[in-house]
Design an enzyme around this catalytic site. Structure first.
Site: not given
Ligand code: HXC
Ligand code: NAP
Length: 293
Positions: A156, A73, A113, A199, A22, A75, A105
């Site tokens: 958390y 990826d 699901s 945050p 990432g 996964r 999210f």
């Molecule tokens: C309910 C949802 C949903 C939503 C997706 N799904 N979004 N369900 N509410 N908002 C469901 C879909 O319908 C599907 O289920 C399944 O989740 C997979 O969705 P896809 O879109 O096919 O998955 P994918 O393309 O692999 O994308 C993964 C993702 C997406 C997690 C959904 O948001 C993503 O690519 N995220 C990567 C970056 C990210 O999340 N960054 C934030 C990290 S922040 P069904 O059943 O319909 O097939 C973090 C911070 C922590 O971790 C702490 C902060 C203080």
């Molecule tokens: P971000 O920019 O969305 O980072 C997530 C990264 O993971 C993206 O670069 C994304 O790239 C990659 N990723 C997602 N799914 C992947 C997959 N299947 N395979 C490979 N790469 C994948 O969010 P961020 O805030 O910088 O988060 C970074 C880390 O900090 C995460 O572990 C998060 O839980 C942690 N964190 C963040 C916060 C905050 O306040 N921001 C707080 C606590 C913890 P692609 O979409 O290109 O794959």
């Protein structure tokens, strides 16, 4: 105070190769940028090669460091094994694995699901497991030592949190993996630590955790005793220390960097922060009046 000040000396990571999953966005990109400034080579991975390529060009120009972008990826174990191979072929060595990739999210859990829940577990917990196992096996087989795994969790991971239950479940697993392998694989010359950020605004997290006007409604800075969010450089400073040789005796730790946020939520009487200064005379008098009664 300058929250953007850089902590380590210029060559602190010279000669090291660091894999940042990432690494093409948000905190992964910020940490990558600082590692490059400190002399490391960095492999950045994610699903989107085009994005990684652009970040490589941007960061190489800014820092003079060397970046290898690899689509992977986390996964998929086969893709992870190919990423390990590509990293060794390009740089000849990997010293540090930084498990930063995540998916998340907000949602009421009953709306999810089974696949939605799995998706987060697969990226965060299985992805961290896949990368850790692939690099760990390689290091053990090749008898390579002095290796570091740094995992990004959240606070958390131990408190749990409503509305991000798959993420909380997965991060708790990552923390357990960190502490378990810190003991089991120390004999192979590996150390494992975690960072739990509070945050730190990034587009990836904020778009999914505070969509629309939630950003204004829930100002996360107000939840933090220090009354501000974190700066990316503050996290990069901590990460650079934990992957450097300066932290060689730190193993199995999780370091929280959240301005005191989670403790504010935990302490039973912390809400008394809201009592105005002038009310304390009256409260004290009321308490003292109870003496002996
Ligand atoms: C309910 C949802 C949903 C939503 C997706 N799904 N979004 N369900 N509410 N908002 C469901 C879909 O319908 C599907 O289920 C399944 O989740 C997979 O969705 P896809 O879109 O096919 O998955 P994918 O393309 O692999 O994308 C993964 C993702 C997406 C997690 C959904 O948001 C993503 O690519 N995220 C990567 C970056 C990210 O999340 N960054 C934030 C990290 S922040 P069904 O059943 O319909 O097939 C973090 C911070 C922590 O971790 C702490 C902060 C203080
Ligand atoms: P971000 O920019 O969305 O980072 C997530 C990264 O993971 C993206 O670069 C994304 O790239 C990659 N990723 C997602 N799914 C992947 C997959 N299947 N395979 C490979 N790469 C994948 O969010 P961020 O805030 O910088 O988060 C970074 C880390 O900090 C995460 O572990 C998060 O839980 C942690 N964190 C963040 C916060 C905050 O306040 N921001 C707080 C606590 C913890 P692609 O979409 O290109 O794959």
């Amino acid at each position: 105070m300058d929250v953007k000040a850089k902590m380590l000396r210029d060559d602190a990571l010279k000669g090291k190769t660091i894999v940042v999953t990432g690494g093409g966005s948000g905190l992964g990109k910020a940490m990558t940028s600082y590692f490059l400034e400190l002399g490391a080579n960095v492999v950045i991975t994610s699903r989107n090669l085009e994005k990684l390529q652009a970040v490589k060009e941007e960061l190489e120009a800014a820092t003079g460091g060397k970046v290898l972008p690899v689509a992977c990826d986390v996964r998929d174990y086969e893709q992870v094994e190919n990423m390990v191979k590509a990293s060794y072929e390009h740089f000849g060595n990997v010293d540090v694995l930084l498990n930063n990739a995540a998916g998340n999210f907000i949602s009421p859990t009953e709306r999810l699901s089974a696949n939605a829940f799995d998706t987060i577990i697969d990226i965060v917990l299985k992805g961290t497991k896949n990368c850790t196992l692939a690099f760990g096996k390689h290091w053990i087989d090749q008898k390579e030592r002095e290796k570091v795994v740094l995992n990004i969790v959240t606070t958390y991971a131990w408190t749990g949190s409503a509305y991000v239950v798959p993420s909380a479940t997965a991060k708790a697993g990552v923390l357990a993996m960190t502490r378990s392998l810190a003991v089991e694989w120390a004999k192979y010359g590996m150390r494992f630590n975690a960072i739990a950020p509070g945050p730190f605004p990034t587009k990836g997290a904020w778009d999914r955790l505070l969509p629309g006007d939630l950003k204004e409604k829930f100002d996360l800075a107000k939840k933090v005793p220090l009354q501000r969010v974190g700066d990316h450089q503050e996290l990069a400073n901590l990460a650079a220390y934990l992957v450097s040789d300066f932290s060689a005796y730190v193993n199995g730790e999780v370091i929280t960097i959240d301005g005191g946020e989670w403790l504010k939520g935990a302490g039973q009487f912390n809400l008394l922060d809201q009592v105005p200064e002038e009310m304390w005379d009256m409260l004290e008098a009321m308490i003292r009046a109870k003496k002996g009664k």
